[in-house]
Design an enzyme around this catalytic site. Structure first.
Site, short mmCIF file in Angstrom:
data_model
loop_
_atom_site.label_atom_id
_atom_site.label_comp_id
_atom_site.label_asym_id
_atom_site.label_seq_id
_atom_site.Cartn_x
_atom_site.Cartn_y
_atom_site.Cartn_z
CG PHE A 1 -0.32 0.37 2.52
CD1 PHE A 1 -0.12 1.69 2.87
CD2 PHE A 1 0.13 -0.61 3.39
CE1 PHE A 1 0.49 2.04 4.07
CE2 PHE A 1 0.75 -0.29 4.59
CZ PHE A 1 0.93 1.04 4.92
CE LYS B 1 -3.05 -8.42 -4.45
NZ LYS B 1 -3.42 -7.44 -3.41
CD GLU C 1 -5.75 -6.06 0.26
OE1 GLU C 1 -4.75 -5.86 -0.47
OE2 GLU C 1 -5.78 -6.96 1.13
CB SER D 1 4.88 -7.34 5.70
OG SER D 1 3.93 -8.32 5.31
CB CYS E 1 13.72 4.26 4.96
SG CYS E 1 12.84 3.72 3.81
CD GLU F 1 8.38 -2.87 8.07
OE1 GLU F 1 7.56 -3.80 7.97
OE2 GLU F 1 8.91 -2.34 7.09
#
Ligand code: NAD
Length: 475
Positions: free
Chosen positions: A150, A174, A177, A227, A260, A360
């Protein structure tokens, strides 16, 4: 009224009769004004068969023509990037200048791919044996899959598809969403640029769509960014299904300060700690948090659930005993009260066993870890699970040189905080930040989206006058 976001297959908006959907929020207002279709396996398989049909012609379209289409796409993108940035801000939340920035960085890969004519050239060796020559070519894979996160809905797909298309592949994207509309905008722009229908398709969805892509034997490769747990899953399942996979995972980017990719950890080499914390703490409240369309410095988080997850890390840091210097949990914002707000947050005296250090967080939370020496800082970075990006800030050239040599991280900044390489170098991390062998774009990207072939050929001199089926001899 809720706006429906559909797939983009065979050059047009594609609606499946029965579909699950997911809400898409404007994070600055908290309102879910859109719903995105979530593809079933049948929809994914349909898109793959469309892309597979399109591949038969696209692979034989001349390289010159393929690159001309990318040039046109580049021009269209340039003239419409403002519209795309608004779409990104309305679904991701990042401020407009950041949205424009990500488009510009993605566009660099389009520009790089426009030079693929030169970069796809093979080698040629004459007379390796009597009348025998050898040459190498690189050919497209076929249908390739791209699965994106995202946080960069335009840039991350652009790390991959310009090179994939220029090399003659057809694409199924893809996207996340959570902010799906940028992908459809890009698909429509590619069509306007002259890309034949079916060469670039967008399928929206969640795990079901991803699994369908991973299992479909016609999909030859997967380029994933997201991730680490999902990256590892994609790598293992994709390679088990005989696909080429590059899966870029999470990060915990450290910055070592001697005097980052957002940075999430600063290692302050003493005695610099107190001064550094004071200066950062002074700056943070000057950042304006609010609606990305109002000229703010920082926008909301992408969803309410993500905001709550990041806030729970702040709670955990306090409970673990870190010093909370700036608390972003109840920020003053220039935005609607329903938005998913969390302001910049600063922790000092963070210890390496705290979850705010090990995990993270993926939110505006900066941790300061005090270290006694350069060596202690390097050891910490090298011991961390992630190895995406890191930076050193110093006036000591010798220290910087030593750092870039001995640090176990894929991308290094020297007095540069966010060391994202330009498109003609490759982007990617080490350790749990990347599964697979190829980094994104640059030479590694070209190799990922092509297969090598070597041709050994023997043509007899016309004076010979006939065919010779014998084995060539050395003279
Ligand atoms: P994510 O892993 O949740 O999702 C990434 C993609 O995987 C999405 O398209 C999503 O639909 C899909 N997905 C999610 N759960 C899945 C499942 N269980 N099975 C199959 N597919 C699944 O990541 P995100 O939250 O969208 O993005 C943020 C993450 O991406 C962070 O960890 C960040 O570090 C990482 N990221 C890394 C880089 C890099 O360069 N290494 C760049 C950008 C983002």
């Amino acid at each position: 009224m809720t706006t429906r976001i559909t797939h983009f297959i065979a050059g047009e908006s594609w609606k499946a009769p029965t579909e699950r959907t997911a809400p898409v929020y404007d994070p600055a207002t908290g309102v879910a004004g859109k719903a995105v279709d979530l593809a079933s396996k049948a929809v994914v398989d349909h898109a793959v068969s469309v892309a597979s049909e399109a591949f038969k012609e696209w692979r034989d379209v001349s390289l010159t023509k393929r690159i001309q289409i990318l040039f046109s796409f580049r021009e269209l993108l340039n003239s419409r990037k403002g519209v795309l940035a608004e779409i990104i801000t309305s679904e991701h939340g990042k401020v407009l200048s950041d949205a424009l920035g990500e488009i510009t960085r993605g566009q660099e890969v389009v520009e790089f791919a426009c030079g693929l004519g030169h970069l796809l050239k093979g080698g040629f060796s004459e007379q390796v044996s009597a009348g025998v020559d050898v040459h190498s070519v690189r050919q497209p894979l076929g249908v390739v899959g791209i699965i994106s996160p995202f946080n960069f809905p335009a840039m991350v797909p652009m790390w991959f598809f310009p090179i994939a298309l220029a090399a003659g592949n057809t694409v199924i994207l893809k996207p996340s969403e959570k902010d799906p509309s940028a992908a459809n905008f890009i698909a429509a722009l590619l069509k306007e640029a002259g890309l034949p229908d079916g060469v670039f398709n967008v399928v929206h969805g969640d795990k079901e769509a991803v699994d369908a892509l991973l299992e479909n034997p016609t999909v030859k490769s997967i380029s994933f960014v997201g991730s680490t747990p999902i990256a590892q899953y994609i790598y293992e399942k994709g390679t088990a299904h005989k696909k080429r996979v590059q899966a870029l995972g999470g990060a915990k980017n450290h910055m070592l300060v001697l005097r980052c990719m957002a940075i999430s950890v600063v290692l302050a080499v003493e005695p610099i700690g107190d001064e550094l914390v004071r200066r950062i703490a002074e700056k943070m409240p000057q950042l304006r948090t609010g609606d990305g369309r109002r000229g703010c410095d920082m926008g909301p988080l992408v969803t309410g659930a993500h905001r709550d997850k990041v806030a729970s890390y702040v709670d955990a840091g306090v409970a673990a005993g870190a010093s909370l210097v700036v608390d972003g949990r109840n920020p003053v914002v220039d935005g609607e009260p329903g938005g998913f707000w969390l302001g910049p947050t600063l922790f000092d005296n963070v210890k390496t066993d705290m979850s705010i250090y090990t995990d993270e967080i993926f939110g505006p939370v900066l941790s300061i870890v005090r270290v006694k020496s350069y060596e202690e800082g390097v050891a910490l970075i090298n011991a961390h699970e992630y190895g995406n990006g890191t930076a050193i800030f110093t006036n000591d050239g010798g220290a910087a040189r030593r750092f870039q040599n001995e640090i176990e991280v894929g991308m290094i900044g020297i007095n540069v905080p966010i060391p994202v390489p330009v498109a003609y170098y490759s982007f990617g991390g080490w350790k749990s930040s990347l599964f697979g062998d190829s980094h994104a774009h640059g030479t590694e990207g070209i190799h990922f989206f092509t297969r090598g072939k070597v041709v050994t050929s023997r043509w007899l001199d016309p004076s010979h006058g006939g065919i010779n089926l014998g084995f060539p001899t050395q003279n």
